[in-house]
Design a protein around this motif. Sequence first.
Motif, short mmCIF file in Angstrom:
data_model
loop_
_atom_site.label_atom_id
_atom_site.label_comp_id
_atom_site.label_asym_id
_atom_site.label_seq_id
_atom_site.Cartn_x
_atom_site.Cartn_y
_atom_site.Cartn_z
N GLN A 194 3.77 -4.89 12.54
CA GLN A 194 2.80 -3.92 12.29
C GLN A 194 2.73 -2.61 12.89
OE1 GLN A 194 0.15 -4.78 9.94
NE2 GLN A 194 -0.90 -2.79 10.36
N ILE A 222 1.01 3.43 0.42
CA ILE A 222 1.55 2.16 1.20
C ILE A 222 0.70 2.00 2.39
CG2 ILE A 222 3.63 1.02 2.07
CD1 ILE A 222 3.64 0.94 -1.01
N ASN A 223 0.63 3.40 3.01
CA ASN A 223 0.02 3.29 4.35
C ASN A 223 -1.48 2.60 3.95
OD1 ASN A 223 1.80 4.30 6.34
ND2 ASN A 223 1.13 6.55 5.98
N THR A 270 -1.57 -1.16 3.37
CA THR A 270 -1.05 -1.84 4.64
C THR A 270 -1.52 -1.69 5.99
OG1 THR A 270 0.73 -0.35 4.94
CG2 THR A 270 1.07 -2.22 3.43
N ARG A 329 5.61 -2.16 -1.00
CA ARG A 329 4.46 -2.73 -0.02
C ARG A 329 5.30 -3.78 0.72
NH1 ARG A 329 -1.39 -4.75 -1.74
NH2 ARG A 329 -1.77 -5.56 0.59
N GLN A 330 5.94 -4.82 0.12
CA GLN A 330 6.44 -6.15 0.71
C GLN A 330 7.26 -5.63 1.73
OE1 GLN A 330 5.62 -5.80 -2.48
NE2 GLN A 330 5.28 -7.72 -3.58
N ASN A 334 8.75 -2.89 -4.75
CA ASN A 334 8.77 -3.70 -3.69
C ASN A 334 8.45 -2.91 -2.10
OD1 ASN A 334 11.03 -1.84 -3.04
ND2 ASN A 334 12.70 -3.45 -3.87
N VAL A 359 7.91 -3.01 3.30
CA VAL A 359 7.11 -2.30 4.47
C VAL A 359 6.37 -3.39 5.37
CG1 VAL A 359 5.08 -0.64 5.32
CG2 VAL A 359 6.78 0.10 3.43
N GLU A 360 5.68 -4.33 4.63
CA GLU A 360 4.97 -5.26 5.45
C GLU A 360 5.89 -6.27 6.17
OE1 GLU A 360 2.46 -6.86 2.38
OE2 GLU A 360 0.71 -5.91 3.09
N SER A 361 7.38 -6.25 5.72
CA SER A 361 8.26 -7.42 6.35
C SER A 361 8.50 -6.62 7.95
CB SER A 361 9.52 -7.31 5.67
OG SER A 361 10.25 -5.98 5.65
N ARG A 410 -0.61 0.73 7.91
CA ARG A 410 0.22 1.33 8.45
C ARG A 410 0.17 2.97 8.74
NH1 ARG A 410 4.49 -2.95 9.32
NH2 ARG A 410 3.27 -4.82 8.34
#
Length: 327
Positions: free
Chosen positions: A154, A170-171, A174, A146-147, A144, A149-151, A176
């Motif tokens: 930005q 993940i960076n 996404t 990715r999701q 989870n 972090v995306e929550s 980030r």
Amino acid sequence: MLDQSIGYVNKPIPVGLDLVKEINRLRKEKNAIILAHYYQTGDIQDVADFVGDSLALAQWAAKTTADIIVLSGVHFMGETAKILCPDKKVLIPDLNAGCSLADSCPADAFEAFVKAHPGYTVISYVNTSAAVKAVTDVVVTSTNARQIVESFPQDAKLIFGPDKNLGNYINSITGRDMLLWDGACHVHEKFSLEKILELKKQYPDAEIIAHPECKQPIIQISDFVGSTAALLKHTMTSGAKRFIVATESGVIHEMQKKSPEKEFIPAPPNDSTCACNECSFMRLNTMAKLYNCLRYEQPEVTVPDEIREKAVKPILRMLELSARLGL
Ligand code: 13P
Ligand code: SF4
């Protein structure tokens, strides 16, 4: 009964004892549940009530009605179960089943890092001690991350620890720029790019699949990247008939069970002649230790109350977010 010097109950197993039958009997008698990670040996996975990745083990622990949870995995998984279920007895076959990634993030140093960055939200991988979770805002797993972090917006100021490989990955997906703790898993860091490329030359039809704890060059040549559960699911749905698997080789047991017609080749490490890559901590657990742990109800995982009260919040936040995201 527990031999503190070795971290498990070292009672000899009577010759000829049917361990599977005895484990089944004890589990019923004690209203116990056995939760095993995909990195356990095949015999342990086969006797478990439930086999899963780190997220699924936490979800399962949170909802079980059993009186005893035997977490056949590593210590942070037992701690997570205990934090979620303080009134249950949580057992682990071998207390020394640690995690090099969790060890790469000492709680006092991580807390100082967090304090040095006021205004940052702290996201910690589940592969951390309870004390690290206690200074965390939200826990994630590889399923989870990715999701979750995306929550966050930005431009949110985020700290991600302790796995720099997962954090970098993940960076990159996404967009980030999370601040990363400099930690890693010794198992996933030692896959050999050269040996994997040699295997790919030998089996051009094979898909390379990798866990995001692997280093960037391995991720870059992979056809699919995901948590153990995601890798397993991918092997079941992909049209490929052959896979080079860059994660702990225990997961191949379930892959082979789910897709007996497919071939799974463990990705080799760079430091030995051995063809596969095993986590020495995960492999400390054996059927004999599992049996003794259930029989004598030791070793038990404990978490001090003052740490548990803080650590439970980011774990519950993860479970709530995962449920909302349908994970
Ligand atoms: P997952 O169970 O989230 O795939 O993580 C693998 C791992 O390293 C567990 O220690
Ligand atoms: Fe920890 Fe790596 Fe073993 Fe997973 S495989 S338990 S991250 S040392």
